[in-house]
Structure formats: C-alpha cells, structure tokens
Design a protein around this motif. Structure first.
Motif, PDB file in Angstrom:
ATOM      1  N   ILE A  75       3.389  -3.513   2.141  1.00 51.72           N
ATOM      2  CA  ILE A  75       4.263  -4.594   2.613  1.00 51.72           C
ATOM      3  C   ILE A  75       5.109  -5.129   1.463  1.00 51.72           C
ATOM      4  O   ILE A  75       6.294  -5.422   1.624  1.00 51.72           O
ATOM      5  CB  ILE A  75       3.418  -5.710   3.260  1.00 51.72           C
ATOM      6  N   ILE A  82       9.116  -3.299   8.811  1.00 48.93           N
ATOM      7  CA  ILE A  82       7.652  -3.354   8.853  1.00 48.93           C
ATOM      8  C   ILE A  82       7.236  -3.558  10.295  1.00 48.93           C
ATOM      9  O   ILE A  82       7.664  -4.529  10.936  1.00 48.93           O
ATOM     10  CB  ILE A  82       7.094  -4.514   7.998  1.00 48.93           C
ATOM     11  N   LEU A 102       4.250 -10.785   4.170  1.00 44.04           N
ATOM     12  CA  LEU A 102       5.168 -10.554   5.285  1.00 44.04           C
ATOM     13  C   LEU A 102       6.361 -11.497   5.208  1.00 44.04           C
ATOM     14  O   LEU A 102       7.506 -11.104   5.462  1.00 44.04           O
ATOM     15  CB  LEU A 102       4.432 -10.742   6.614  1.00 44.04           C
ATOM     16  N   VAL A 334       5.625   1.323   7.519  1.00 43.71           N
ATOM     17  CA  VAL A 334       6.609   0.701   6.625  1.00 43.71           C
ATOM     18  C   VAL A 334       7.756   1.678   6.380  1.00 43.71           C
ATOM     19  O   VAL A 334       7.531   2.817   5.940  1.00 43.71           O
ATOM     20  CB  VAL A 334       5.950   0.302   5.288  1.00 43.71           C
TER      21      VAL A 334
END
Length: 838
Positions: A75, A82, A102, A334
C-alpha cells in the motif's frame, strides 16, 4: 405398451439425470476431467476467475505478522490503484496503521476501494466514515463499502421484533395482532422505498423506523444484553427519535438522551428477566438458528413473529439464517501488478493471537508479482463491489442501522468508568447523562475518530518499531520487519466494559490461565520453545515454473466475462457446485478424484487438510467416503487432517462437533475398508500452546495438499464456507519444491507431541455414548471458564449444555445417514443446513 414404455423412460431419466447434472455445466468441467477423473488444466481455466496468472515471482508465507507487513509495504508503494477486501477491520493499532497507509495513498493520488465485511466491521462505522471523508480531500479518492448488508427480510423482521403483542394471552388474538403489525410494516416499508425513489429494485430498501435500526445496530455488534434491553424497554423508549440524522430540536434531543439513559440503566441494573433473555439470545447466536426444527426466529424470538412466518420453508429468502455469511480472507491488488491473498489479519487481536500462538493461531498468505495485468482479478473484486443485493455504501449503512445509540452507550459507559472523567461530575448518573449527550452527536464522534486515524496510527507505529530511531521501520526489507506484532492496541474510543464486567473478565482470564496451566508443566513449557522446527513459520519462494489460478466462492453464479451477476444464490447444491458459484469446492472435489486416479497409476499420493475447522460439507464427506470404502482406486493415498482442537479454538461448538463428523467417517471406513483399494485416514488436532509461545499453525486460512497440487484458500473445510461465505483461493500446480517443503513442515508438526495430537484411534474405538459424555463434560468445563461468576444463569447454562449435547448426537447421526446414502439425499441437505452456521 404405453405404460411399460413410460415406466422404462421414467426409470432411465431417474438414473441418468443426476449424472447429467454433474456433466451438464461444460463451463466448469472439461471432457477430459469428466471421463478420466483427472483435474485438467482446461477445467481449472473454466473455474478460475483469473489464470493461469503470468507470474514474475511469488512467495508463500505462513505467518500473519509477515503478511501484515507485506500489506503495509504494498500500500505504501502504490501509485495509482488499490483494491482491498477484508473480513475484519478493528479500531486497534493494526487497523489504524493500515488506515493511515490507505489515507496517505489516497492523498498522493491513488484510487482506493476498501470492501469490508458488514458483520465484522460495522462496529467501526464512525472510523470508516472519518477515513472515507479524509481520503477524498487529497488528489486521489477513497471509497468504503460494506458487504453482506441486511436484506429486506432482515430489516422487516428487526421491526417485527419491536412490534410485540404484550398483554394478550389468547394465542389466536396474538397471532392476529402480529399479522396486522406485519402488514403495517410491509406497507410502511413499501412507502419509504417509494418516497426514497429507490430505482434499483435489486438493492434492499434503506428502511428504518427507529426501532428497526436500533435492533439491527445491536445485532450486528453481537450485543445480546443490549438486544434484550431494547426488546424489554420498547414500551418505555420512543425509538423514532433514533432514526438516522441529528435531532431537529431540543425536545427531540432530550428524548434521545432520555431513551439512552433508560437502556443504560436497564443494562447496568439487569433484572432476572433481562439476564435470562440475554443468555437465551447469546445461546441462539452460538448455535445454528432453530437447528432443532429448522424454524426462523426459534428460541428467544418465538413470541415476536406470526406462527406461519416461523414454520414456512423460505429457503430463498436471505433471513436471519444468512445474516452471518462472511467475506472471508483478505484480497489486496495494487496497481494491477501485486496481489496478496491472506488470512484475516487486519485486526490487532488476530495478529496478537498469531504472535502468541493462543486460541486462534496465525494464518497463511501468498504474495504474487505479475508480469502482466490479469483483468480477471479486478473484475472479481468489482463484481462484489457493485453487487447491489449485498454491498452498501457507508451512508446507506448508517441510514438503515444508525450506530448513534450503541456508540453513545458504549462510549458513555467507557468514559464514566475512568476516574479522571467521573471525578468531574457530582455523581455517576450526571456523568452518564453528559457523556450520552456528547456521544449522540454524530459529527463530534466522527471528528474524534478522524483524529485517531492518524494520531493513534503513528503512536502505534512508534511503539511497534522498537529501537528504530528514525521511525522508518516499515521501510526496511520485509524479511527484517515485524518480527513481533504490536502487543498493545492504540488509544482511542474503544468499547470498555463497566467495572463489574471488568472484574468478571479478569476472573475469566485468571481461570482460563489456570486451566491452561493444567496442561503445561514447567518442564513442558521449557521444552516447548520457539526454536522447535515445527513451530517455525514457513516462508518460501514458490517455484518459478508454477501455474497459479485464482478461484472464488461467490454468492452468485460467475457470469461470462464483461457481464455483471444478475441473481443472488442461497446456499449450494451438491453436484452443481460450479453453477452455484462454488468454484473452490468444484475444483477441490475434482482434485480429490485426481489423486486416486494418479495413485492407481502407481506412486503414493498425499492429501492434507490443514484447516482451522473440519466440518466438511456433505459432498466432500461423500467424496472422502468413496476414497475410504474402495469405490475409487485410492490404495496409495494417505489422507491427513490437521485442525483446531476445542482448546485452541475458544471451545466453539464447531470445534467439538467436528469430532463427530470425523468419528462417523472413521466408523464408516472401518466397516467398509478394502485393503486393495481404500485410502487411509489420520486425524490430528493442535494442542493449545502456553501463552507467549507460537504454534506456527495455519488456522485462520486453509492449505490443502492434493496429490501433486496445492491450494491456499480463505475458505476453511466447513459447511458454512461451502454454503454461505464468500471466499477466494489460489490453486498451485507444478510447484514440487513448495509442496515438498510444506509437506515436510506439516509432517514435523504432526510428529511433534508438543504441537499436535493424533485422535484417529480414540475416535474410532470409543463408543458413541461414552464419547458424548466426555464431550459434554468438556463443554461444561469450557462454559465455567468462559462465563465465570454468572450464578444467576446456571439454569440457562445447563439448558445450553443440553442443547449442545443434542447437537453433537444429531451431527453424528446426520453424518452417518449422509455416508449411507447419496449426494442428493435429504440427509445430505439436512446435514448442510445444520452445519452451515457453525
């Protein structure tokens, strides 16, 4: 001649149609697999949502802590996209670190989609709303949705729970009253849908009459005490003031505070009636709803529904029997290049269990780097993300089941239990009133949650990095990171029990530790060291020549490429696994047949079920029976089951019940063993480990060795994973090195007397009545440990134990009936329906 000819044709159809139903779905079974009983690559392609994947490199990790570090690294390095689905999202250090990553990705320009399980993540609604709001202030975007939203049936029945007919003694009058109220709720439901101009008829209505939202909020946070208080106080509290949104005036605000006070006092000064109802609700949550008679609303909710509603067979309505279907496992993709599939590990509690090796055990993960984009992976996520029957936005969730009341009660009790807060008030009552007013304000709660998304995450990060002075521990190589998971949750608005409950929990903790010490002497703890090779987590590269396929179990039939699912499916049917979206199990059954075909050609074959639970669905049970009784040439196949024990799985009903399914299988095999053709079966359970030790067990996910093939799956070997849960898997072919290392690791565990215990002989030799008696004694001991000091509930506890005893006997009887009959028998269906919620 007409009648005999008709009889002949009918007989032919009866014989032929079942086999045709197995062969019909060409989308899921190739001709080669059908006729030769092999698992061909073409069948894998037919079942796979993506694959074979174009893999640059891949790694297998049998450690939740390492998997969590991988998530954070991926991430943190994301550039544009994502997509992440997960079962569990807590308000602790692990989840907050993930939330912080995030949020940072969204702020630097990435598009983030976060799909979470409704049942397990609803409690963090404020935090998720704060995260979504903050994530849309930067260059990118952050959207959160919850999967497995309440259906129309569940919402209506939540309202019906509050529409009792108190004071009416005559049964017929009560039935008439309930039916009238049901009609009124149906009319109000339809009117609200119309007023909301809800055009998507497939999506559940966003309905809330105040009382329905309060009940749903308590149900989805598994709060039996609060559910009981709401039901008992429904005539004293006007729940219409607890609809979604802020109160319009001072009077409305005062009514909300007064209602919250009544519920809080009702819980704190619990009456015998409330305690018994809460205990009954707790029992109903721990056992399948209405398992004895298959009734909806059985047990504590008997008096709240019309009689015909409880007895009707509505198998295709997603009612309370399906409200706990879960989004199993974590899926992270991702930039369409990096894929991580893992056991649930977002919650700090799961990571701590993985670190300690206690109760739950760690999980496994597969990390894959792709050479080229696999469109099927994103499509698999998007199908779940956009499926209206099951997926809701946070605002839809809030309007259907606002969390204001429950959040205010929890936070007020927490605040007033701390001396520094309580000391500012004259008495406990004034403290609670003030705190209730403060926490009923949704905007203030979300602001508080937003502060913890960043502050608590950075604090937890600082504590976790230990001696890393620069605080950049997450930038170090993965293999050097997260050797120890965080042992303390981040500060924040955590649910804190009242002093009385704190005392009970402390008593429970001490009793549980005392119970564990009975099994572990000082000498045993000394020997049971981390250096023991069977407890070292496996972390290996996957063979470069391996073929990998991404599989799913979905609540709908997988549509053709480029199309969206049109209809939700409920459960599954044996012989039609692929048609019912259960591609993981469709491939698993084909792989089991393939092992016997390969063994008949010469050479030993291993089948290993390394899984948290082993309560196999009836189709798997019957497939194993065919391997054990010689109907299939499996003489060179050895089947090993390694699963949780009751002690290592919090004494859940399923951890006891699985032994009865295995016993029925062993009894069946002993009576029909064919030395020249039958496979051999061994059954092992993990031993509970001393606190501070780690077991290395893959108990939050499942890994299957299937002859020369392997499958890593978030679906465990339970009926609920087949009938209810949404799950993913990666099927791995042509990876002999990985398979060899995993086999060696499992064999070391099963041969280590400190790690696992074989129960094959004891299950096969102990008579059923004696075995049942021992299980009930163990269940009673577990109840005394888990619920200490509740003397007022001794009668309810005794009734609970009796129900469990009946359940155990019923499990064995049903499993025995399944093995004697066929895939399509009523016994196979009844067995699946019983076990689906365990």
């Amino acid at each position: 001649m007409t009648q005999p000819r008709t009889l002949i044709i009918t007989a032919f159809l009866i014989i032929a149609l079942p086999s045709c139903s197995l062969l019909k779905p060409a989308r899921y079974v190739s001709d080669e697999s059908r006729w030769r009983r092999v698992l061909s690559d073409s069948t894998l392609k037919l079942n796979a949502s993506a694959g074979p994947l174009d893999v640059s490199s891949a790694r297998f990790l049998a450690n939740s802590g390492t998997a969590q570090a991988e998530k954070l690294e991926l991430i943190g390095a994301a550039g544009r996209k994502i997509i992440f689905s997960a079962l569990d999202f807590g308000a602790d250090g692990a989840a907050l670190r993930l939330a912080d990553k995030l949020l940072a990705a969204a702020r630097r320009g990435a598009e983030v989609q976060l799909l979470l399980d409704f049942t397990r993540s609803y409690a963090q609604l404020d935090l998720l709303i704060a995260l979504e709001q903050a994530g849309n202030l930067g260059r990118g975007s952050l959207k959160v949705r919850l999967f497995n939203r309440p259906s129309d049936t569940i919402i209506k029945q939540a309202a019906m729970l509050m529409a009792g007919c108190d004071g009416i003694q005559d049964i017929e009058q009560k039935e008439e009253c309930l039916e009238q109220k049901e009609d009124l709720i149906d009319a109000a439901f339809a009117q609200q849908r119309k007023e909301a101009n809800q055009r998507n008829r497939r999506a559940p209505a966003i309905y809330n009459n105040g009382s329905s939202g309060a009940v749903l909020s308590a149900v989805y946070q598994a709060q039996p005490d609060l559910i009981a208080a709401i039901l008992l106080q429904r005539s004293s509290v006007d729940f219409s003031f607890f609809k979604a949104g802020e109160p319009l005036n001072l009077e409305a605000a005062a009514q909300r505070i007064r209602g919250a006070e009544i519920l809080l006092q009702s819980q704190d000064n619990a009456s015998e009636t409330l305690r018994r109802m809460a205990s009954a609700i707790s029992t109903s949550l721990s056992l399948p709803f209405g398992w004895q008679e298959g009734r909806l609303g059985a047990g504590p909710f008997d008096d709240f529904f019309p009689q015909e509603e409880r007895t009707s067979d509505k198998t295709e309505i997603r009612n309370w029997a399906y409200h706990t279907a879960m989004l199993r496992g974590d899926f992270l993709l991702v930039d369409d290049q990096y894929l991580l599939l893992s056991a649930p590990s977002v919650s700090e509690s799961l990571l701590n269990h993985a670190q300690q090796g206690s109760l739950q055990g760690p999980g496994s993960a597969v990390r894959i780097r792709l050479r080229a984009e696999a469109p099927g992976l994103r499509s698999a996520f998007e199908r779940l993300w956009t499926f209206p029957e099951l997926t809701a936005s946070l605002e839809e969730t809030y309007h259907t089941a606002p969390n204001d009341l429950l959040a205010a009660l929890t936070l007020a009790r927490s605040s007033c239990s701390h001396s520094d807060t309580a000391s500012r008030f004259i008495d406990h009552s004034s403290c609670q009133t003030t705190m209730l007013a403060q926490h009923l304000d949704r905007k203030k709660r979300i602001e508080l949650a937003a502060a913890h998304v960043t502050a608590a995450a950075h604090q937890a990060l600082k504590e976790n990095t230990g001696n890393d002075k620069a605080g950049a521990g997450w930038q170090t190589p993965v293999e050097n990171r997260l050797s120890n998971t965080a042992k303390a949750s981040a500060p924040g608005p955590q649910p804190v029990a009242s002093p009385n409950k704190d005392e009970k929990r402390e008593t429970a903790r001490k009793k549980f530790e005392e119970y564990r010490r009975q099994f572990f002497s000082a000498e045993l703890q000394r020997k049971n060291r981390m250096e023991n090779i069977s407890r070292k987590p496996l972390d290996v590269e996957i063979d470069s020549e391996a073929k990998m396929y991404f599989l799913e179990n979905t609540p709908f039939e997988r549509p053709p490429a480029g199309q969206t699912p049109q209809e939700m499916l409920y459960g599954a049917k044996n012989g039609k696994e692929g048609e019912f979206g259960r591609c993981i199990h469709n491939v698993l059954l084909a792989a089991l047949r393939n092992t016997c075909t390969s063994s008949a050609a010469g050479g030993a074959q291993e089948v290993i079920f390394h899984t948290g639970r082993f309560t196999p669905p009836s189709n798997v049970l019957l497939q194993l029976a065919a391997m054990l009784d010689g109907r299939m040439p499996c003489q060179n196949v050895r089947i090993t089951i390694l699963a949780n024990s009751p002690e290592s799985a919090k004494f859940t009903p399923s951890s006891f019940a699985q032994r009865y399914a295995v016993k029925a299988l062993l009894d069946y095999a002993a009576a029909r063993h064919n030395t020249a053709r039958s496979a051999r079966l061994r059954y092992f359970e993990y031993l509970a480990q001393p606190v501070g030790q780690t077991s290395g067990a893959s108990l939050l996910s499942s890994v299957f060795i299937l002859g020369e093939d392997m499958m890593f799956s978030s679906a465990d070997m339970s009926v609920r994973s087949y009938m209810m849960d949404t799950a993913h898997a990666v099927f791995i072919r042509n990876a002999p090195l990985l398979r060899h290392q995993y086999l060696q690791w499992v064999h070391q565990i099963t041969s280590d007397a400190l790690a696992a215990k074989e129960l094959t002989e004891s299950l096969a030799s102990v008579p059923l009545d004696k075995f049942l008696e021992e299980s009930v004694q163990d269940a009673q001991k577990a109840a005394a440990i888990i619920e200490p000091g509740r003397k007022q509930d001794l009668q309810a506890r005794h009734e609970h134990i009796e129900q469990i005893a009946q359940l155990f006997r019923h499990v064995h009887g049903l499993a025995h009936d399944v093995l004697k009959r066929s895939w399509f028998s009523s016994a196979a269906r009844d067995y699946n329906n019983l076990f689906r919620q365990l």
